[in-house]
Design an enzyme around this catalytic site. Structure first.
Site, PDB file in Angstrom:
ATOM      1  N   HIS A 110      -6.045   1.742  -4.386  1.00 44.81           N
ATOM      2  CA  HIS A 110      -4.882   1.339  -3.410  1.00 44.81           C
ATOM      3  C   HIS A 110      -4.403  -0.194  -3.626  1.00 44.81           C
ATOM      4  O   HIS A 110      -5.242  -0.712  -4.118  1.00 44.81           O
ATOM      5  CB  HIS A 110      -5.358   1.441  -1.953  1.00 44.81           C
ATOM      6  N   HIS A 127      -2.534   1.154   7.053  1.00 48.75           N
ATOM      7  CA  HIS A 127      -2.714   1.200   5.387  1.00 48.75           C
ATOM      8  C   HIS A 127      -3.022   2.536   4.948  1.00 48.75           C
ATOM      9  O   HIS A 127      -3.289   3.546   5.660  1.00 48.75           O
ATOM     10  CB  HIS A 127      -4.193   0.418   5.380  1.00 48.75           C
ATOM     11  N   CYS A 150       0.652  -1.252   0.159  1.00 49.42           N
ATOM     12  CA  CYS A 150       0.114   0.026   0.014  1.00 49.42           C
ATOM     13  C   CYS A 150       1.054   1.169   0.005  1.00 49.42           C
ATOM     14  O   CYS A 150       0.635   2.265  -0.977  1.00 49.42           O
ATOM     15  CB  CYS A 150      -1.024  -0.072   1.355  1.00 49.42           C
TER      16      CYS A 150
END
Length: 444
Positions: A419, A407, A362
């Site tokens: 993402h 994240h 990520c």
């Protein structure tokens, strides 16, 4: 005839010489080429083994990187919990301090009220004793006193006045005593109220102290967990560093083997070229001798051969991703970043990766997208929480970085983010509010 026989002899001699040279040279060259090809095959086999080892080390590195990210997420989460507990503990300690001040103030008030109560009781007692003395003096002799008052009166009016005086004095004493009693009761009520408030403050203090002890225990546990995660994180990073070093070592070995195999191929090509040149030289020699022999005959037959070569070229074409610069002019810079990032949807999630095509995690995905536009942002999801400037979710614009617990993603508008999600789903589009948003950071 003699000349013709002589030419035939020379021709046969030349042919025999070429054949003997071919028979001598060819086995040597064939053996050399065979050895070179065998050596090349051994190098290619070693390269295949090195590639397999590299894949194994890459998998171990990916697993270790995923473990690092997972532990880092746990570390961040525990650190956040520690901050919350610290804040709660500070608030509890401040409450305890305020209650202690209130208790001290109540103690002073109770002490002052107690003194007032003691004084009121003493005053009441004094008044009561004085009243008893006067009553005793006035009434202990019974009717004689009243008779004396009547006899000593000069007239009826004087007598009435004296009787009224005695009664008024009694009423005054009685009223004064009642006032003192009321004052004492009021002070007692105040003291009782202060003592009740004191009891409540002490109960609150007790509860806060218990809460403080509980928070301290939880804080100690969280701190121990944090320290444990830190140790695990250091170990995981060390493992990842070892695997990364092994990958570099395997890459170096693969490059060395490729270079040696290429060198062997060059030697094979050179040997084959030398062999071909020798063969052509033999053919030319034979043709030359044949031509010389034929020129002496009256009828000369000439033959020619032609050879052609064809060459082809392989061209491969494949779809290329548009560069970041190609998005200039298409909306704001944030919109350009969002549009650019979306073209990599479907590509894989790779822990620790930063490639938009081969795979990224990520933070690696966000880092690489911004890097392609010339922006330097932190590499970890934790550090991305504080980069740029913070804005509210209601103010979010395409290109903003959405930060979650462990994240991050890039906001593309309409309540959605792009993402690198998971190893199972890869790079994809998701609702921006699929989990709690910790912060929204704007870089451009």
């Amino acid at each position: 005839m003699h000349k013709k026989n002589k030419n035939k002899f020379r021709f046969l001699t030349a042919v025999l010489s070429c054949i003997m040279m071919f028979l001598v040279v060819e086995p040597v060259r064939a053996t050399t080429i065979s050895d070179l090809e065998k050596q090349k095959e051994e190098l290619e086999e070693q390269k295949r083994e090195a590639d397999e080892k590299k894949r194994e080390e890459q998998q171990r590195y990916n697993d270790a990187s995923g473990k690092v990210n997972s532990i880092q997420s746990d570390v961040d989460e525990v650190a956040g919990e520690i901050d919350e507990i610290d804040a709660a503990l500070v608030e509890t300690l401040a409450s305890i301090e305020l209650i202690e001040e209130d208790i001290a103030e109540k103690e002073d008030q109770i002490e002052e009220t107690t003194m007032e109560l003691d004084a009121a009781i003493a005053t009441e007692q004094e008044q009561y004793e004085a009243m008893k003395l006067r009553i005793k003096f006035m009434y202990e002799k019974g009717e004689t006193t009243y008779l004396q008052i009547l006899l000593e009166s000069q007239n009826f009016s004087d007598m009435v006045n004296k009787v009224e005086y005695v009664e008024k004095l009694y009423e005054y004493d009685r009223k004064l005593l009642l006032d003192y009693q009321a004052a004492r009761e009021a002070v007692e009520a105040l003291k009782e109220k202060l003592e009740e408030e004191m009891a409540e403050l002490e109960a609150q203090e007790h509860e806060l102290n218990e809460e403080k002890e509980s928070l301290e225990i939880i804080l100690a546990e969280k701190q121990a967990a944090y320290d444990n995660y830190e140790v695990q994180l250091a170990q995981a990073k060390q493992e990842a560093a070892v695997y990364k070093a092994n990958i570099k070592k395997q890459n170096d070995e693969i490059k060395r083997l490729e270079a040696e195999a290429s060198k062997k191929q060059s030697e094979i090509d050179a040997a084959k070229q030398a062999e071909e040149e020798a063969r052509r030289a033999q053919e030319l020699a034979l043709q030359k001798e044949a031509a010389q022999s034929s020129s002496n005959n009256s009828s000369e037959t000439s033959s020619g051969s032609s050879s052609g070569s064809s060459s082809g070229s392989n061209s491969s074409s494949g779809g290329n991703y548009a560069s970041a610069s190609s998005y200039s002019g298409s909306g704001s810079k944030g919109q350009q970043i969002a549009n650019y990032a979306c073209q990599f949807i479907g590509n894989p999630y790779v822990p620790g990766g930063t490639s938009l095509t081969e795979g990224a995690d990520c933070s690696g995905f966000v880092w690489r997208v911004y890097k392609d536009f010339g922006y330097s942002v932190p590499r970890t999801s934790y550090s991305l929480r504080s980069t740029g400037r913070g804005v509210s979710y209601s103010e979010a614009q395409p290109g903003d970085i959405m930060c979650y617990a462990g994240h991050v993603g890039i906001y593309i508008g309409n309540g959605q983010i792009v993402h690198a999600s998971t190893q199972k789903t890869g790079i994809k589009i998701t609702s921006a509010t699929y989990k709690e948003i910790l912060s929204v950071r704007r870089i451009v």
